[in-house]
Scaffold this motif. Sequence first.
Motif, PDB file in Angstrom:
ATOM      1  N   CYS A   8       1.037  -1.341   0.157  1.00 54.02           N
ATOM      2  CA  CYS A   8       0.117   0.024   0.019  1.00 54.02           C
ATOM      3  C   CYS A   8       0.686   1.391  -0.057  1.00 54.02           C
ATOM      4  O   CYS A   8       0.630   2.099  -0.736  1.00 54.02           O
ATOM      5  CB  CYS A   8      -0.983  -0.033   1.251  1.00 54.02           C
ATOM      6  SG  CYS A   8      -2.175  -1.226   0.936  1.00 54.02           S
ATOM      7  N   PHE A  40      -4.758   4.838  -0.219  1.00 48.99           N
ATOM      8  CA  PHE A  40      -3.854   3.974  -0.113  1.00 48.99           C
ATOM      9  C   PHE A  40      -3.167   4.230   1.279  1.00 48.99           C
ATOM     10  O   PHE A  40      -2.927   2.962   1.960  1.00 48.99           O
ATOM     11  CB  PHE A  40      -2.819   3.999  -1.223  1.00 48.99           C
ATOM     12  CG  PHE A  40      -3.084   3.292  -2.673  1.00 48.99           C
ATOM     13  CD1 PHE A  40      -3.667   1.898  -2.239  1.00 48.99           C
ATOM     14  CD2 PHE A  40      -3.361   3.987  -3.547  1.00 48.99           C
ATOM     15  CE1 PHE A  40      -4.370   1.291  -3.485  1.00 48.99           C
ATOM     16  CE2 PHE A  40      -3.535   3.320  -4.991  1.00 48.99           C
ATOM     17  CZ  PHE A  40      -4.174   1.776  -4.603  1.00 48.99           C
ATOM     18  N   ALA A  44      -3.129   1.392   4.363  1.00 45.95           N
ATOM     19  CA  ALA A  44      -2.096   0.932   4.800  1.00 45.95           C
ATOM     20  C   ALA A  44      -2.181   1.414   6.571  1.00 45.95           C
ATOM     21  O   ALA A  44      -1.632   0.547   7.020  1.00 45.95           O
ATOM     22  CB  ALA A  44      -0.709   1.766   4.546  1.00 45.95           C
TER      23      ALA A  44
END
Length: 54
Positions: A8, A40, A44
Amino acid sequence: MKNYVTACVCLFAASISAGIGLQDIVPYSMIMGVGMAVLFLLLAAVLAGKKKTE
């Protein structure tokens, strides 16, 4: 692939790079790139939090 957090973060950097690279070709590409980068980065963070609790 077991380390989704690393993937990610790599996709975070790639989406910003793609937004900058396509800036003159695709209209609003920088906004789309930053938007995807934020998604993203949040993904993450969520995955890192899940990994830490396990």
